[in-house]
Design a protein around this motif. Structure first.
Motif: not given
Length: 170
Positions: A70, A73-75, A77-78, A80, A136
């Protein structure tokens, strides 16, 4: 275990340690890490900064297992996230923040993901602290990298020991 901050370490620690006094006002204050705004123009609603806007303050925090890195990444929704049957996000309790500088907190119980209802296809090697039990729409607060990838079979669980997940103010 190494922690990867997502603009949230200082904010989370400030909230846990109460080092930032909440602002009680009708208009939005200048943001600082950990600040909570009591919006008197909206029935004293508790608000927190999500990185771009003031949103309703969330008191529940959840841990999610991730199958890809991650970093950056900031959200939510991004991310996995593990999608094996039987997996779900979990809550945990946190110990008191240390009185030292920099201040540190850690999980105060063993965290159990599972048991899984199927074999994991991909190993989990990261954990994320998020503000929603599923979906999300919440906030991504913090991430960690597990020391070893974890991949279990049907009826097995993934356990993270007490004190393993730490957040340190930098």
């Amino acid at each position: 275990m190494t922690g990867i901050a997502q603009s949230g370490a200082q904010e989370i620690l400030n909230q846990f340690t109460k080092t930032v006094t909440p602002v009680v006002a009708a208009s939005a204050p200048m943001w600082e890490p950990g600040l909570i705004w009591v919006d008197t123009s909206s029935s004293n609603a508790l608000m927190e900064w999500n990185g771009s806007a003031w949103v309703s303050f969330v008191t529940d925090l959840y841990l999610a297992l991730l199958t890809s890195d991650p970093t950056g990444l900031t959200t939510i929704a991004e991310l996995t996230e593990v999608n094996t049957s039987g997996y779900s996000r979990v809550t945990t309790t946190w110990g008191y923040a240390s009185a030292s500088v920099p201040s540190t907190i850690a999980n105060s119980d063993t965290i159990i993901f599972g048991p899984m209802s199927g074999d994991m296809i991909l190993a989990a090697q990261w954990v994320a602290l998020v503000t929603v039990a599923s979906g999300t729409t919440g906030l991504l607060k913090y991430t960690w990298t597990l020391d070893e990838p974890e991949q279990v079979e049907t009826s097995q669980s993934i356990a993270i020991a007490t004190g393993t997940l730490t957040i340190s103010q930098s």
